[in-house]
Design an enzyme around this catalytic site. Structure first.
Site, PDB file in Angstrom:
ATOM      1  N   LYS A   1      -7.369  -2.100   5.864  1.00 17.84           N
ATOM      2  CA  LYS A   1      -6.891  -3.431   6.244  1.00 17.84           C
ATOM      3  C   LYS A   1      -8.067  -4.265   6.700  1.00 17.84           C
ATOM      4  O   LYS A   1      -9.052  -3.726   7.214  1.00 17.84           O
ATOM      5  CB  LYS A   1      -5.884  -3.327   7.398  1.00 17.84           C
ATOM      6  CG  LYS A   1      -5.011  -4.554   7.549  1.00 17.84           C
ATOM      7  CD  LYS A   1      -3.897  -4.474   6.540  1.00 17.84           C
ATOM      8  CE  LYS A   1      -2.855  -5.531   6.693  1.00 17.84           C
ATOM      9  NZ  LYS A   1      -1.674  -5.127   5.883  1.00 17.84           N
TER      10      LYS A   1
HETATM   11  N1  GLU Z   1      -0.739  -6.968   2.759  1.00 21.06           N
HETATM   12  C1  GLU Z   1       0.271  -6.299   1.998  1.00 21.06           C
HETATM   13  C2  GLU Z   1       0.822  -5.121   2.768  1.00 21.06           C
HETATM   14  O1  GLU Z   1       0.736  -5.057   3.972  1.00 21.06           O
HETATM   15  C3  GLU Z   1      -0.201  -5.941   0.596  1.00 21.06           C
HETATM   16  C4  GLU Z   1      -1.371  -5.025   0.506  1.00 21.06           C
HETATM   17  C5  GLU Z   1      -1.916  -4.855  -0.911  1.00 21.06           C
HETATM   18  O2  GLU Z   1      -1.334  -5.377  -1.841  1.00 21.06           O
HETATM   19  O3  GLU Z   1      -2.945  -4.195  -1.029  1.00 21.06           O
HETATM   20  O4  GLU Z   1       1.422  -4.238   2.215  1.00 21.06           O
END
Ligand code: GLU
Length: 378
Positions: free
Chosen positions: A68
């Site tokens: 993240k």
């Molecule tokens: N931010 C989104 C999540 O928390 C998508 C993450 C992604 O597509 O890599 O799942």
């Protein structure tokens, strides 16, 4: 990795922003996870969210680990140019960490396809050739995937539908309250409305609206685009975010930030089921109370896995230099979520635990198996 980014602002001053990227685990594949821009971003938050991505990708059975990113900033108070400079500087500073087979960012809170286009361009400029597969959630005209924008919401809606089946309740006219009207909540309201459910309440950071007969989410979206908030929508009663969470309804969808359903309000939740559109909206204390009270909770790592699932489909299209139709994308998404849902239900039944614990057993089990089989190098 924590970086300090000096950014030239519109008024000529220089402001230093803090940027973060956390990689949690890559036993099952490259690190994967979004980037959020929010004033309350902390290293602890991003770390927790990176771990959730590991479990989410494992539950959805995607060949990814978890990561993240976050930047401490208030995008609502920044111009587009400032956000572009910030995004490009952040990309250049985490450049060594990311890559199409290493770590693939995506959108999260207050980032979107434009942000992803800037990341792709910055990374590509530094490489010397175009690398679309370094990031997902790109604009469709820039090698993004059809259906990615609404993917998280579609996954949430499919989870609501599967939950209704699981509870032997019709989805038609089911009363739904949604906290958050952004990337996730806005489209989830529309898709669930199309499926025949009644969206009785929605909210955003400025407050909420309530209409027992059901809101038209398309008109609410138009109103929000014009007025900057769902509040003030014609004919609806104004309510607070807290009131929305405790409304009497069939499904409550928290689709904003983490730690919204807490020990302070869990006793007052009147929904039959909670389907977590956001990451980490329920605290562990609240989770326990809800479980004891018999409120079914469909956990984030299952319910909102639609976004990263279509991110995976985008990445595969990019690597193969292919473009798939919306039907192709949506049907692959549908089967991934339905099969993840049924694996979680089976695991929960087998061990006689909640859906959250079932999802965790499944996810941790898959990651642990990968780590064991990989062994220790050298
Ligand atoms: N931010 C989104 C999540 O928390 C998508 C993450 C992604 O597509 O890599 O799942």
């Amino acid at each position: 990795l924590i970086v300090s980014m000096p950014i030239r602002m519109e008024d000529g001053s220089v402001k230093v922003f803090k940027g973060i990227r956390v990689q949690h685990n890559n036993a099952r594949g490259p690190y994967k996870g979004g980037i959020r821009y929010h004033p309350n971003v902390t290293v602890e938050e991003v770390t927790a969210l990176a771990m959730l991505m590991t479990w989410k990708c494992a539950v959805a059975d995607l060949p990814y680990g978890g990561a993240k990113g976050g930047v401490v900033c208030n995008p609502k108070e920044m111009t587009k140019t400032e956000l572009e400079r910030l995004t490009r500087r952040y990309t250049s500073m985490i450049y060594e960490l990311i890559g199409p087979l290493v770590d693939i960012p995506a959108p999260d809170v207050y980032t979107d396809s434009q942000t992803m286009a800037w990341i792709m361009d910055t990374y590509s400029q530094m490489k010397g050739y175009q690398v679309p597969e370094v990031v997902t959630g790109k604009p469709v005209s820039l090698l993004g995937s059809l259906g990615r924008n609404e993917a998280t919401s579609r996954g949430v809606a499919i989870s609501v539908r599967e939950t209704a089946k699981h509870l032997n309740k019709p989805l038609k006219d089911a009363k739904i309250a949604i906290q958050g009207f952004g990337n996730v909540g806005g489209y989830a309201a529309q898709i669930l409305h199309e499926m025949g459910a009644k969206i009785v309440a929605v909210s955003d950071s400025k407050g909420g609206i309530y209409l027992p007969d059901g809101l038209n989410p398309y008109s609410v979206m138009e109103h929000k685009n014009r007025a900057g908030s769902v509040v003030g929508f014609d004919g609806a009663k104004t309510i607070s975010n807290e009131e929305l969470l405790t409304l009497k309804c069939d499904f409550l969808i928290p689709a904003a930030l983490e730690n919204q359903i807490t020990a302070a309000n869990a006793e007052r939740i009147q929904a039959t089921a909670i389907v977590e559109g956001a990451n980490g909206p329920t605290t562990p204390e609240a989770d326990k109370i809800l479980h004891e009270r018999g409120v079914l909770v469909v956990p984030d790592i299952l319910a909102n896995a639609g976004g990263v699932t279509v991110s995976y489909l985008e990445w595969v299209q990019n690597l193969k230099r292919e473009t798939w139709t919306l039907d192709e994308v949506n049907s692959k998404l549908e089967s991934k979520i339905v099969s993840a849902y049924s694996s979680v239900v089976q695991t929960a039944r087998k061990y006689e635990v909640s859906l959250r614990d079932g999802a965790m057993l499944l996810a941790v089990g898959r990651v642990a198996e990968a780590i064991k089989l990989l062994g220790i190098w050298p």
